[in-house]
Design a protein around this motif. Structure first.
Motif, PDB file in Angstrom:
ATOM      1  N   LEU A 248       0.161   0.959   5.223  1.00  0.00           N
ATOM      2  CA  LEU A 248       0.099  -0.459   5.596  1.00  0.00           C
ATOM      3  C   LEU A 248      -1.097  -0.732   6.488  1.00  0.00           C
ATOM      4  O   LEU A 248      -1.761  -1.766   6.360  1.00  0.00           O
ATOM      5  N   ARG A 249      -1.381   0.202   7.392  1.00  0.00           N
ATOM      6  CA  ARG A 249      -2.541   0.016   8.263  1.00  0.00           C
ATOM      7  C   ARG A 249      -3.849   0.180   7.498  1.00  0.00           C
ATOM      8  O   ARG A 249      -4.860  -0.431   7.840  1.00  0.00           O
TER       9      ARG A 249
ATOM     10  N   LEU B 233       3.731   3.608   7.138  1.00  0.00           N
ATOM     11  CA  LEU B 233       3.003   2.979   8.238  1.00  0.00           C
ATOM     12  C   LEU B 233       1.497   3.178   8.080  1.00  0.00           C
ATOM     13  O   LEU B 233       0.706   2.234   8.237  1.00  0.00           O
TER      14      LEU B 233
ATOM     15  N   VAL C 117       3.383  -5.203   9.989  1.00  0.00           N
ATOM     16  CA  VAL C 117       3.844  -3.854   9.672  1.00  0.00           C
ATOM     17  C   VAL C 117       5.290  -3.673  10.116  1.00  0.00           C
ATOM     18  O   VAL C 117       6.125  -3.146   9.368  1.00  0.00           O
TER      19      VAL C 117
END
Length: 350
Positions: free
Chosen positions: A54-55, A51, A64
């Protein structure tokens, strides 16, 4: 583990963890019903790390969530799609920034040349085949423009190839100017240039402006790094010792059939023979008009093939200068597009 410990191990802040918990992307493993404290388990670290990554590439929350819930193949496709969007948006931002910078201070453009749009578009696409994106040398991704009293010359190089083409403007430039234009932006502008009968090039403080017929002006950035001194290299070329004229289509077909990354070119006795670099198999003899002494050279296929493929006309002329010396590749009847291709060592490493 408490939220603070999990934050340190995952690389996310406690505030980010609370946000992702509330959004449903990463709910805690347990919440104390009295204190409200949030606790996470070790097996959640993988999802938390993914996570965060991806951010870090600016992926929206909805995307996401889709990646986190997808199988590997679909997740990979979604990642490629996101990166393509980011790259496209960055290119658009660069073009808009070039427009803004061109307008700063209200400085008028300096006329460089006026050319036929289709001719300029063809020249840009042909010459840019010799450009490359190389870390540490961004200037090699550019196209060098040099305006003289009666011509505009376009040049690109990746240090193993050098392509150049000289265009005659529809109106004399009347001044000299030189600059290196961002190749990607100029390539993107080629479609609009091609649809314009006449394109007028103007130099701006931070780029060039292309005025096209009945459409919004196009802008491309100038690259600030120093351009390689290609004119010195051109002036120091040895005399041609061997010249061969051969069918472009036949030569391309023979190159396409080669199994390895390197190819041998043997020029002699009214033939150009194309074969593998290791001589493990017989070469393909092509009929040719040859003058001068016999010569054998080796090339990287990725160097020679583009040089031949961009030549104009049905026949290509090869000007050879001896072992290990650059070979000039050009049309047999139209010489305004010229490519220099650098051979590799005469005895390639196995």
């Amino acid at each position: 583990m408490p939220i603070g410990t999990f934050a340190r191990r995952s690389g996310l802040t406690a505030g980010a963890l609370r946000f992702y918990a509330d959004s449903g992307l990463l709910p805690p493993a347990e919440v104390d019903p009295v204190s409200g404290y949030r606790y996470y388990s070790a097996d959640q670290l993988g999802r938390a790390t993914l996570l965060r990554r991806l951010r870090e590439i600016a992926m929206p929350l909805a995307a996401v969530e889709a990646v986190l819930g997808a199988e590997a193949e679909e997740a990979s496709r979604l990642l490629d799609e996101h990166v393509a969007d980011v790259v496209g948006n960055a290119a658009a931002a660069r073009r808009k920034a070039a427009v803004v910078k061109s307008a700063l201070g209200g400085v008028p453009g300096l006329p460089i040349a006026a050319l036929k749009g289709p001719v300029l578009a063809d020249a840009v696409e042909q010459v840019l085949t010799a450009a490359t994106h190389e870390p540490g040398m961004p200037v090699l991704a550019g196209l060098r423009l040099e305006a003289g009293d009666d011509a505009l010359t376009l040049t690109a190089t990746d240090r193993y190839r050098l392509s150049t083409r000289t265009l005659v403007p529809v109106e004399p430039p009347g001044r000299t100017w030189a600059g290196t234009v961002d190749g990607d932006e100029l390539r993107a502008a080629a479609a609009g240039v091609r649809r314009s009968a006449v394109v007028r090039l103007e130099a701006m403080p931070y780029g060039i402006r292309l005025r096209v017929t009945a459409r919004e002006d196009l802008h491309c950035r100038l690259l600030s790094d120093a351009w390689p001194d290609h004119r010195l290299m051109m002036a120091s070329l040895d005399e041609v010792t061997t010249r061969a004229t051969v069918s472009k289509d036949l030569l391309l077909r023979a190159l396409e059939d080669q199994p390895g990354e390197r190819v041998a070119l043997h020029v002699a006795d009214d033939e150009v023979t194309v074969g593998p670099a290791d001589d493990a198999h017989p070469g393909v003899p092509l009929p040719a008009t040859v003058t001068g002494r016999p010569l054998r050279l080796w090339f990287e296929l990725t160097t020679l093939y583009p040089a031949v493929s961009t030549a104009i006309g049905p026949d290509v002329m090869l000007d050879l200068r001896g072992d290990g010396r650059p070979v000039t590749v050009r049309s047999a009847d139209r010489g305004d597009l010229t490519t220099l291709a650098m051979p590799v060592r005469a005895h390639p490493v196995a």
